[in-house]
Design an enzyme around this catalytic site. Sequence first.
Site, PDB file in Angstrom:
ATOM      1  N   ARG A  23       0.823  -1.222   0.000  1.00 15.76           N
ATOM      2  CA  ARG A  23       0.000   0.000   0.000  1.00 15.76           C
ATOM      3  C   ARG A  23       0.851   1.263   0.000  1.00 15.76           C
ATOM      4  O   ARG A  23       0.475   2.275   0.614  1.00 15.76           O
ATOM      5  CB  ARG A  23      -0.939   0.013   1.212  1.00 15.76           C
ATOM      6  CG  ARG A  23      -1.953  -1.108   1.250  1.00 15.76           C
ATOM      7  CD  ARG A  23      -3.141  -0.786   0.349  1.00 15.76           C
ATOM      8  NE  ARG A  23      -4.259  -1.647   0.640  1.00 15.76           N
ATOM      9  CZ  ARG A  23      -5.376  -1.238   1.231  1.00 15.76           C
ATOM     10  NH1 ARG A  23      -5.499   0.013   1.585  1.00 15.76           N
ATOM     11  NH2 ARG A  23      -6.346  -2.071   1.448  1.00 15.76           N
ATOM     12  N   ARG A  27      -3.060   7.177   1.255  1.00 15.15           N
ATOM     13  CA  ARG A  27      -3.468   8.386   1.972  1.00 15.15           C
ATOM     14  C   ARG A  27      -2.425   8.992   2.905  1.00 15.15           C
ATOM     15  O   ARG A  27      -2.546  10.142   3.296  1.00 15.15           O
ATOM     16  CB  ARG A  27      -4.748   8.093   2.760  1.00 15.15           C
ATOM     17  CG  ARG A  27      -5.958   7.992   1.857  1.00 15.15           C
ATOM     18  CD  ARG A  27      -7.108   7.353   2.570  1.00 15.15           C
ATOM     19  NE  ARG A  27      -6.745   6.008   2.982  1.00 15.15           N
ATOM     20  CZ  ARG A  27      -7.586   5.137   3.527  1.00 15.15           C
ATOM     21  NH1 ARG A  27      -8.823   5.493   3.754  1.00 15.15           N
ATOM     22  NH2 ARG A  27      -7.179   3.924   3.855  1.00 15.15           N
ATOM     23  N   ARG A  36      -6.329  12.693  -5.053  1.00 17.25           N
ATOM     24  CA  ARG A  36      -7.562  12.071  -4.583  1.00 17.25           C
ATOM     25  C   ARG A  36      -8.652  13.107  -4.285  1.00 17.25           C
ATOM     26  O   ARG A  36      -9.842  12.777  -4.333  1.00 17.25           O
ATOM     27  CB  ARG A  36      -7.198  11.264  -3.330  1.00 17.25           C
ATOM     28  CG  ARG A  36      -8.263  10.510  -2.643  1.00 17.25           C
ATOM     29  CD  ARG A  36      -8.746   9.317  -3.399  1.00 17.25           C
ATOM     30  NE  ARG A  36      -9.624   8.569  -2.519  1.00 17.25           N
ATOM     31  CZ  ARG A  36     -10.848   8.986  -2.205  1.00 17.25           C
ATOM     32  NH1 ARG A  36     -11.330  10.070  -2.747  1.00 17.25           N
ATOM     33  NH2 ARG A  36     -11.577   8.278  -1.365  1.00 17.25           N
ATOM     34  N   ASP A  72      -7.012  -1.993  -7.099  1.00 16.60           N
ATOM     35  CA  ASP A  72      -7.560  -2.624  -5.904  1.00 16.60           C
ATOM     36  C   ASP A  72      -7.922  -4.070  -6.207  1.00 16.60           C
ATOM     37  O   ASP A  72      -8.257  -4.404  -7.349  1.00 16.60           O
ATOM     38  CB  ASP A  72      -8.802  -1.876  -5.405  1.00 16.60           C
ATOM     39  CG  ASP A  72      -9.105  -2.262  -3.963  1.00 16.60           C
ATOM     40  OD1 ASP A  72      -8.487  -1.692  -3.057  1.00 16.60           O
ATOM     41  OD2 ASP A  72      -9.933  -3.170  -3.759  1.00 16.60           O
ATOM     42  N   TYR A 149     -15.055 -11.136   0.294  1.00 18.91           N
ATOM     43  CA  TYR A 149     -15.723  -9.855   0.018  1.00 18.91           C
ATOM     44  C   TYR A 149     -17.040 -10.069  -0.723  1.00 18.91           C
ATOM     45  O   TYR A 149     -18.044  -9.406  -0.467  1.00 18.91           O
ATOM     46  CB  TYR A 149     -14.799  -8.926  -0.783  1.00 18.91           C
ATOM     47  CG  TYR A 149     -13.730  -8.307   0.089  1.00 18.91           C
ATOM     48  CD1 TYR A 149     -14.021  -7.217   0.907  1.00 18.91           C
ATOM     49  CD2 TYR A 149     -12.446  -8.819   0.126  1.00 18.91           C
ATOM     50  CE1 TYR A 149     -13.057  -6.659   1.735  1.00 18.91           C
ATOM     51  CE2 TYR A 149     -11.469  -8.279   0.947  1.00 18.91           C
ATOM     52  CZ  TYR A 149     -11.784  -7.199   1.748  1.00 18.91           C
ATOM     53  OH  TYR A 149     -10.831  -6.650   2.569  1.00 18.91           O
TER      54      TYR A 149
HETATM   55  O1  CP3 Z   1       0.074  -1.254  -2.632  1.00 14.79           O
HETATM   56  C1  CP3 Z   1      -0.268  -0.274  -3.337  1.00 14.79           C
HETATM   57  O2  CP3 Z   1       0.187   0.865  -3.172  1.00 14.79           O
HETATM   58  C2  CP3 Z   1      -1.221  -0.529  -4.483  1.00 14.79           C
HETATM   59  C3  CP3 Z   1      -2.570  -0.198  -4.213  1.00 14.79           C
HETATM   60  C4  CP3 Z   1      -3.493  -1.119  -3.451  1.00 14.79           C
HETATM   61  C5  CP3 Z   1      -4.722  -0.643  -2.905  1.00 14.79           C
HETATM   62  N1  CP3 Z   1      -5.410  -1.711  -2.437  1.00 14.79           N
HETATM   63  C6  CP3 Z   1      -5.159   0.753  -2.917  1.00 14.79           C
HETATM   64  C7  CP3 Z   1      -6.213   1.193  -1.991  1.00 14.79           C
HETATM   65  C8  CP3 Z   1      -3.437  -2.496  -3.193  1.00 14.79           C
HETATM   66  C9  CP3 Z   1      -2.341  -3.479  -3.506  1.00 14.79           C
HETATM   67  C10 CP3 Z   1      -4.670  -2.851  -2.564  1.00 14.79           C
HETATM   68  C11 CP3 Z   1      -5.023  -4.232  -2.196  1.00 14.79           C
HETATM   69  C12 CP3 Z   1      -6.204  -4.469  -1.360  1.00 14.79           C
HETATM   70  N2  CP3 Z   1      -7.434  -3.861  -1.423  1.00 14.79           N
HETATM   71  C13 CP3 Z   1      -6.274  -5.477  -0.383  1.00 14.79           C
HETATM   72  C14 CP3 Z   1      -5.182  -6.461  -0.064  1.00 14.79           C
HETATM   73  C15 CP3 Z   1      -4.135  -5.835   0.761  1.00 14.79           C
HETATM   74  C16 CP3 Z   1      -4.528  -5.571   2.174  1.00 14.79           C
HETATM   75  O3  CP3 Z   1      -4.459  -4.416   2.569  1.00 14.79           O
HETATM   76  O4  CP3 Z   1      -4.853  -6.542   2.859  1.00 14.79           O
HETATM   77  C17 CP3 Z   1      -7.564  -5.421   0.190  1.00 14.79           C
HETATM   78  C18 CP3 Z   1      -8.098  -6.304   1.295  1.00 14.79           C
HETATM   79  C19 CP3 Z   1      -8.288  -4.404  -0.484  1.00 14.79           C
HETATM   80  C20 CP3 Z   1      -9.706  -4.008  -0.264  1.00 14.79           C
HETATM   81  C21 CP3 Z   1      -9.806  -2.614   0.203  1.00 14.79           C
HETATM   82  N3  CP3 Z   1      -9.534  -1.514  -0.568  1.00 14.79           N
HETATM   83  C22 CP3 Z   1     -10.245  -2.169   1.471  1.00 14.79           C
HETATM   84  C23 CP3 Z   1     -10.631  -3.064   2.635  1.00 14.79           C
HETATM   85  C24 CP3 Z   1     -10.221  -0.767   1.438  1.00 14.79           C
HETATM   86  C25 CP3 Z   1     -10.701   0.165   2.510  1.00 14.79           C
HETATM   87  C26 CP3 Z   1      -9.734   0.297   3.597  1.00 14.79           C
HETATM   88  C27 CP3 Z   1      -8.702   1.349   3.251  1.00 14.79           C
HETATM   89  O5  CP3 Z   1      -7.512   1.055   3.357  1.00 14.79           O
HETATM   90  O6  CP3 Z   1      -9.142   2.428   2.879  1.00 14.79           O
HETATM   91  C28 CP3 Z   1      -9.727  -0.380   0.167  1.00 14.79           C
HETATM   92  C29 CP3 Z   1      -9.507   0.999  -0.318  1.00 14.79           C
HETATM   93  C30 CP3 Z   1      -8.141   1.341  -0.844  1.00 14.79           C
HETATM   94  N4  CP3 Z   1      -7.363   0.546  -1.648  1.00 14.79           N
HETATM   95  C31 CP3 Z   1      -7.453   2.579  -0.662  1.00 14.79           C
HETATM   96  C32 CP3 Z   1      -6.254   2.494  -1.386  1.00 14.79           C
HETATM   97  C33 CP3 Z   1      -5.201   3.553  -1.552  1.00 14.79           C
HETATM   98  C34 CP3 Z   1      -7.974   3.780   0.086  1.00 14.79           C
HETATM   99  C35 CP3 Z   1      -8.950   4.474  -0.796  1.00 14.79           C
HETATM  100  C36 CP3 Z   1      -8.973   5.961  -0.635  1.00 14.79           C
HETATM  101  O7  CP3 Z   1      -8.098   6.655  -1.192  1.00 14.79           O
HETATM  102  O8  CP3 Z   1      -9.915   6.438  -0.017  1.00 14.79           O
END
Ligand code: CP3
Length: 343
Positions: A23, A27, A36, A72, A149
Amino acid sequence: MNDTFLRACRGEKVEYTPVWLMRQAGRYLSQYQVVRANADFLTLCKTPELAVEVTLQPVEILGVDAAILFSDILIPVESMGMRLEFSEKKGPILSEPIRNRAAVERLTIPDTEEDMPFIIEAIKILRKKLENKVPLIGFSGAPFTIATYMIEGGTSKNFVHTKKMMFQHNGVFSYLLDKLTTTVISYLSAQVKAGAQALQIFDTWAGMLAPLDYKEFALPYIKKAISELKKDGVPIIYFVNDCAGILKEVRKSGADVIGIDWRIDIGDAIKKLGKKVIVQGNLDPCALFLPREKIEERVKDILWKGEAAKGHIFNLGHGILPGTPVENAIAMVEAVHKYGKKE
Ligand code: CP3
């Protein structure tokens, strides 16, 4: 070209331990927040120019040894026919969760080039812009984690609906997992074809399973996906969150690199996995809130213990958290590069 990360994934000799952060685009970076502010999260994911911009931010700012495509794990789920939303408070929401055979039947296997052209486009632009400065990682969720999910309709605490479906043994769960496995294989294969140089598969929720259930309901599918994807010839990293209790099974996945979370000592994890393994991890993301000297101490400890494996890629034990001081993330990367130098 800095191919240290790729060489470490293959268990080859490296000059220093490479590092990137799960990640790493997100943010905690003010530069991400700027982009964003004008686009919601899904628009960011689906607009190649924006996805490219935020993918490159941590490469510049942190000096990491790999880039990971900004997207994502739920993007392909939308392409399979489910309605996906991201709520600021609750995270992902799939409003009509999968609970029966008819719902699985309705799911389509997406064609990445056709249904998610923005993924292909973003990867192609990234490879050009990166100019081989660092390799590009493509990714997907593991079939089991994506299924949670789809069945729960979002993030869950106890995964009751998922486990109920598993334990009914009426073929619905395996039907869904088979469809997801096919999707994951073609989705990741398309990413490699477009230019991804390594793949990471996220199994965020597999650690919620009893070892016996992991063996029956998660392992066969990930194993199949990995064995198919090996034909594409790029290193495959398999990250399992909360993996300590199932490491022996996780080793059977066939992945080139095993990503581990922070709840287990990396030295103990290597002992369980065997010294031939290549590991990735595993600093507690919250450790980045410590003062710099303490971060360095923890980095040194993990680096030293990581030496027991055939290869080690430094990473956090899960995604970097919003609110993490950027200067601490930079200090962590610098510490890995400084103390991870090989003789
Ligand atoms: O690693 C990176 O920089 C690449 C981007 C990336 C995102 N999500 C961006 C994201 C990757 C590799 C993911 C994978 C992802 N997404 C997973 C597996 C990794 C982990 O963290 O376990 C999972 C379970 C998700 C599902 C997901 N996406 C959730 C549960 C959420 C909400 C929680 C949160 O962190 O906000 C997201 C949203 C998300 N995915 C954001 C980002 C940058 C935040 C969105 C925003 O900008 O508001």
